[in-house]
Enzyme design. Structure first.
Site, PDB file in Angstrom:
ATOM      1  N   ILE A  51       0.847  -1.191   0.000  1.00  0.00           N
ATOM      2  CA  ILE A  51       0.000   0.000   0.000  1.00  0.00           C
ATOM      3  C   ILE A  51       0.886   1.246   0.000  1.00  0.00           C
ATOM      4  O   ILE A  51       1.727   1.419   0.889  1.00  0.00           O
ATOM      5  CB  ILE A  51      -0.907   0.028   1.257  1.00  0.00           C
ATOM      6  CG1 ILE A  51      -1.748  -1.253   1.338  1.00  0.00           C
ATOM      7  CG2 ILE A  51      -1.782   1.278   1.272  1.00  0.00           C
ATOM      8  CD1 ILE A  51      -2.778  -1.424   0.263  1.00  0.00           C
ATOM      9  N   TYR A  78       0.470   4.887   0.422  1.00  0.00           N
ATOM     10  CA  TYR A  78      -0.192   6.150   0.770  1.00  0.00           C
ATOM     11  C   TYR A  78       0.801   7.107   1.452  1.00  0.00           C
ATOM     12  O   TYR A  78       0.977   8.240   1.041  1.00  0.00           O
ATOM     13  CB  TYR A  78      -1.337   5.943   1.775  1.00  0.00           C
ATOM     14  CG  TYR A  78      -2.447   5.016   1.386  1.00  0.00           C
ATOM     15  CD1 TYR A  78      -2.838   4.840   0.058  1.00  0.00           C
ATOM     16  CD2 TYR A  78      -3.156   4.320   2.376  1.00  0.00           C
ATOM     17  CE1 TYR A  78      -3.895   3.999  -0.267  1.00  0.00           C
ATOM     18  CE2 TYR A  78      -4.211   3.481   2.056  1.00  0.00           C
ATOM     19  CZ  TYR A  78      -4.570   3.318   0.739  1.00  0.00           C
ATOM     20  OH  TYR A  78      -5.610   2.485   0.437  1.00  0.00           O
ATOM     21  N   THR A  96      -1.010  10.937   9.209  1.00  0.00           N
ATOM     22  CA  THR A  96      -2.397  11.115   9.650  1.00  0.00           C
ATOM     23  C   THR A  96      -3.123  12.063   8.699  1.00  0.00           C
ATOM     24  O   THR A  96      -4.260  11.814   8.293  1.00  0.00           O
ATOM     25  CB  THR A  96      -2.410  11.690  11.088  1.00  0.00           C
ATOM     26  OG1 THR A  96      -1.706  10.776  11.932  1.00  0.00           O
ATOM     27  CG2 THR A  96      -3.818  11.877  11.601  1.00  0.00           C
ATOM     28  N   GLU A 131      -8.768  -1.783   5.322  1.00  0.00           N
ATOM     29  CA  GLU A 131      -7.443  -2.006   5.921  1.00  0.00           C
ATOM     30  C   GLU A 131      -7.547  -2.181   7.437  1.00  0.00           C
ATOM     31  O   GLU A 131      -6.860  -3.005   8.030  1.00  0.00           O
ATOM     32  CB  GLU A 131      -6.523  -0.826   5.587  1.00  0.00           C
ATOM     33  CG  GLU A 131      -5.137  -0.978   6.197  1.00  0.00           C
ATOM     34  CD  GLU A 131      -4.130   0.035   5.666  1.00  0.00           C
ATOM     35  OE1 GLU A 131      -4.443   0.731   4.686  1.00  0.00           O
ATOM     36  OE2 GLU A 131      -3.035   0.117   6.246  1.00  0.00           O
ATOM     37  N   ASN A 162      -4.368   5.139  16.572  1.00  0.00           N
ATOM     38  CA  ASN A 162      -5.549   4.900  17.416  1.00  0.00           C
ATOM     39  C   ASN A 162      -6.218   6.209  17.843  1.00  0.00           C
ATOM     40  O   ASN A 162      -7.427   6.251  18.060  1.00  0.00           O
ATOM     41  CB  ASN A 162      -5.160   4.059  18.636  1.00  0.00           C
ATOM     42  CG  ASN A 162      -4.983   2.594  18.257  1.00  0.00           C
ATOM     43  OD1 ASN A 162      -5.105   2.230  17.086  1.00  0.00           O
ATOM     44  ND2 ASN A 162      -4.698   1.753  19.230  1.00  0.00           N
ATOM     45  N   GLU A 163      -5.424   7.293  17.937  1.00  0.00           N
ATOM     46  CA  GLU A 163      -6.041   8.597  18.252  1.00  0.00           C
ATOM     47  C   GLU A 163      -6.999   8.985  17.121  1.00  0.00           C
ATOM     48  O   GLU A 163      -8.124   9.426  17.353  1.00  0.00           O
ATOM     49  CB  GLU A 163      -4.975   9.702  18.406  1.00  0.00           C
ATOM     50  CG  GLU A 163      -4.142   9.616  19.671  1.00  0.00           C
ATOM     51  CD  GLU A 163      -2.978   8.646  19.540  1.00  0.00           C
ATOM     52  OE1 GLU A 163      -2.767   8.094  18.443  1.00  0.00           O
ATOM     53  OE2 GLU A 163      -2.279   8.425  20.548  1.00  0.00           O
TER      54      GLU A 163
HETATM   55  C1  LIG Z   1       5.443  -0.297  10.765  1.00  0.00           C
HETATM   56  C2  LIG Z   1       4.552   0.554   9.961  1.00  0.00           C
HETATM   57  C3  LIG Z   1       3.995   0.051   8.787  1.00  0.00           C
HETATM   58  C4  LIG Z   1       3.215   0.873   7.983  1.00  0.00           C
HETATM   59  N1  LIG Z   1       2.748   0.392   6.786  1.00  0.00           N
HETATM   60  C5  LIG Z   1       2.178   1.255   5.913  1.00  0.00           C
HETATM   61  C6  LIG Z   1       1.863   0.837   4.588  1.00  0.00           C
HETATM   62  O1  LIG Z   1       2.027  -0.324   4.224  1.00  0.00           O
HETATM   63  N2  LIG Z   1       1.406   1.764   3.712  1.00  0.00           N
HETATM   64  C7  LIG Z   1       1.210   3.074   4.069  1.00  0.00           C
HETATM   65  O2  LIG Z   1       0.793   3.859   3.227  1.00  0.00           O
HETATM   66  N3  LIG Z   1       1.461   3.488   5.344  1.00  0.00           N
HETATM   67  C8  LIG Z   1       1.949   2.614   6.258  1.00  0.00           C
HETATM   68  N4  LIG Z   1       2.254   3.031   7.536  1.00  0.00           N
HETATM   69  C9  LIG Z   1       2.039   4.415   7.893  1.00  0.00           C
HETATM   70  C10 LIG Z   1       0.944   4.628   8.911  1.00  0.00           C
HETATM   71  O3  LIG Z   1      -0.310   4.548   8.300  1.00  0.00           O
HETATM   72  C11 LIG Z   1       1.244   5.997   9.532  1.00  0.00           C
HETATM   73  O4  LIG Z   1       2.320   5.796  10.417  1.00  0.00           O
HETATM   74  C12 LIG Z   1       0.075   6.567  10.251  1.00  0.00           C
HETATM   75  O5  LIG Z   1      -0.901   6.970   9.335  1.00  0.00           O
HETATM   76  C13 LIG Z   1       0.496   7.787  11.117  1.00  0.00           C
HETATM   77  O6  LIG Z   1       1.218   8.703  10.349  1.00  0.00           O
HETATM   78  P1  LIG Z   1       2.637   9.250  10.856  1.00  0.00           P
HETATM   79  O7  LIG Z   1       3.502   8.084  11.179  1.00  0.00           O
HETATM   80  O8  LIG Z   1       3.143  10.220   9.841  1.00  0.00           O
HETATM   81  O9  LIG Z   1       2.335   9.981  12.205  1.00  0.00           O
HETATM   82  P2  LIG Z   1       1.781  11.487  12.400  1.00  0.00           P
HETATM   83  O10 LIG Z   1       0.664  11.759  11.450  1.00  0.00           O
HETATM   84  O11 LIG Z   1       2.941  12.413  12.364  1.00  0.00           O
HETATM   85  O12 LIG Z   1       1.215  11.364  13.861  1.00  0.00           O
HETATM   86  C14 LIG Z   1       2.060  11.316  15.015  1.00  0.00           C
HETATM   87  C15 LIG Z   1       1.181  11.244  16.259  1.00  0.00           C
HETATM   88  O13 LIG Z   1       0.324  12.403  16.313  1.00  0.00           O
HETATM   89  C16 LIG Z   1      -1.035  12.005  16.443  1.00  0.00           C
HETATM   90  N5  LIG Z   1      -1.909  12.879  15.648  1.00  0.00           N
HETATM   91  C17 LIG Z   1      -1.662  13.394  14.420  1.00  0.00           C
HETATM   92  N6  LIG Z   1      -2.716  14.113  13.994  1.00  0.00           N
HETATM   93  C18 LIG Z   1      -3.659  14.029  14.964  1.00  0.00           C
HETATM   94  C19 LIG Z   1      -4.987  14.561  15.119  1.00  0.00           C
HETATM   95  N7  LIG Z   1      -5.546  15.319  14.180  1.00  0.00           N
HETATM   96  N8  LIG Z   1      -5.665  14.271  16.260  1.00  0.00           N
HETATM   97  C20 LIG Z   1      -5.101  13.507  17.242  1.00  0.00           C
HETATM   98  N9  LIG Z   1      -3.842  12.984  17.155  1.00  0.00           N
HETATM   99  C21 LIG Z   1      -3.142  13.237  16.034  1.00  0.00           C
HETATM  100  C22 LIG Z   1      -1.111  10.605  15.866  1.00  0.00           C
HETATM  101  O14 LIG Z   1      -2.180   9.884  16.431  1.00  0.00           O
HETATM  102  C23 LIG Z   1       0.239  10.023  16.260  1.00  0.00           C
HETATM  103  O15 LIG Z   1       0.177   9.486  17.564  1.00  0.00           O
HETATM  104  C24 LIG Z   1       2.968   2.205   8.382  1.00  0.00           C
HETATM  105  C25 LIG Z   1       3.484   2.686   9.594  1.00  0.00           C
HETATM  106  C26 LIG Z   1       4.267   1.881  10.378  1.00  0.00           C
HETATM  107  C27 LIG Z   1       4.818   2.436  11.653  1.00  0.00           C
END
Ligand SMILES: Cc1cc2nc3c(=O)[nH]c(=O)nc-3n(C[C@H](O)[C@H](O)[C@H](O)COP(=O)(O)OP(=O)(O)OC[C@H]3O[C@@H](n4cnc5c(N)ncnc54)[C@H](O)[C@@H]3O)c2cc1C
Length: 398
Positions: free
Chosen positions: A130, A132, A139, A247, A378-379
């Protein structure tokens, strides 16, 4: 191992019991000890499981609920649940990125796309990652920047994805890109199926806290055929939100099945003595395991309900979010309880000969952190539930 050891919530009908036996006979024959071990200690699909997916595909059990014309087996939601939980008891989790793409092509693909992709997906010929997340879009996924510009029969794609789990051993990428920069961000995104073997694509590893590999994928003037676009140009966001719902169902058991963690702890307590006394006589251990068994049964009922909703085509985003939260946090609670029960030995890694349960709980303890993020944090899931499930207002934007 049998989930029913502590489950009194449900009993199979005679037909379901027969199907369960058929599944067990199949798994007895096909799942070797090596495959089981490989699957158990690699939460992101390892090569042996990819090969096994193709064995399942040949039987129509990779997309079991699909009609036979598309390579499925036409199973009911109850049969799919049986297949999923029996496979999990043999160490194999039937939930991969390909399980996310399949239903999306089924729902949004043109007739031509369905004919081309569904049989390849159902047989395991096409394996997906995937695409994205980007360095500046997690997020807030709609902020993604990867660009696709039309050129003849193709788009030319440039940019970077991160965390494209499994890309290094996948054939295809479900790819979200920006196709219009002059409209509000949600309205300028399109979704493609890109062949990961196309010239200009580079895949490089990123390692998680649990030593699991995920990937960064770089596109440098990569040609992606227009015929591989899912939905209309710039209409990808709606499809992505739907795909994210699927997903969240898949990740709730696709990496670690919380029921297996609880089962293994029960097994450990039955087989282990502490200070000369069986662990099962320790009141705290008994209370802890009983509580986890209750929660594992709730998870089991949740997954049955999800499969039923999926088969009916009525799975809502917040219902999937609820299960995703439960699965991630139950796995974390179970791993934490395991570490408490095992004491210092619990910290030994899988390669130590002294590690209880061959280091399984230690590995889950590290990996379960990741489960808070996969499919959306989860948030974000709780926020979705608050808005969509409970009718609360959106949070104010800061
Ligand atoms: C091991 C692993 C595998 C993954 N596999 C895939 C994959 O196959 N394909 C893919 O596309 N993505 C993948 N992901 C990405 C995953 O979907 C993202 O990590 C996730 O969407 C969070 O984005 P971020 O890591 O940029 O965190 P951020 O968006 O920077 O968030 C950091 C923290 O801030 C909090 N936060 C941010 N915005 C808000 C809000 N508006 N309200 C409350 N809290 C908030 C979040 O909950 C989180 O705790 C993977 C991630 C990991 C760690």
């Amino acid at each position: 191992m049998d989930f029913k050891d502590y489950s009194t919530a449900e009993r199979d009908t005679p037909e379901q019991a027969k199907f369960r036996q058929e599944v067990r006979d199949f798994l007895d024959k096909e799942v070797t000890a090596e495959l089981r071990r490989e699957a158990e200690v690699n939460f992101f699909i390892p090569p042996g499981v990819i090969a096994f997916m193709r064995t399942l595909g040949a039987k129509g059990w990779l997309m079991p609920e699909w009609p036979k014309e598309y390579g499925g087996a036409g199973l009911s939601s109850a049969e799919k649940s049986i297949l999923t939980e029996e496979a999990a008891a043999y160490g194999i989790r039937l939930g991969s990125p390909t399980d996310i793409v399949g239903p999306i092509v089924m729902r949004y693909g043109t007739e031509e796309q369905k004919k081309e992709w569904l049989p390849k997906i159902a047989s395991g010929e096409a394996i997906f990652a995937i695409g994205y997340t980007e360095p500046n879009a997690g997020t807030d996924l709609a902020a993604l920047e990867m660009r696709a510009i039309p050129d003849g029969d193709d788009y030319i794609v440039n940019g970077q994805k991160i965390f494209s789990t499994g890309a290094y051993q996948s054939t295809h990428h479900l790819l979200a890109v920006r196709t219009n920069v002059d409209v509000p961000k949600h309205r300028g995104i399109s979704l493609f199926i890109a062949d990961l073997r196309t010239p200009g694509i580079t895949i490089s590893p990123q390692w998680t806290i649990a030593d699991e590999r995920t990937d960064a994928v770089f596109y440098d003037d990569v040609r992606v055929p227009k015929k591989n676009r899912l939905g209309e140009e710039n209409a990808g966001w709606l499809i992505i939100t739907d795909a994210l719902t699927v997903e969240r169902e898949v990740v709730s058991y696709g990496h670690v099945d919380a029921r297996v963690v609880v089962d293994k702890l029960i097994q450990y307590a039955k087989e282990t003595k502490h200070n000369g006394k069986p662990l099962t006589e320790d009141p705290l251990v008994r209370q802890t395991l009983a509580q986890l068994a209750i929660e594992a049964n709730i998870f089991r009922l949740f997954t049955h309900r999800l499969n039923w909703l999926i088969t009916k085509g009525t799975l809502s985003d917040w219902a999937a979010a609820m299960v995703k939260i439960w699965s991630a946090e139950l796995t974390q609670r179970a791993a934490n309880a395991g570490m408490q029960i095992m004491g210092l030995y619990g910290q030994l890694e899988p390669d130590s000969k002294w590690a209880p349960l061959e280091g399984y709980i230690e590995l889950v303890y590290r990996f379960s952190v990741v489960m808070s993020f996969g499919g959306g944090s989860n948030e974000l899931m709780r926020s979705l539930m608050a808005i969509k499930g409970m009718g609360l207002p959106r949070e104010p934007r800061i």
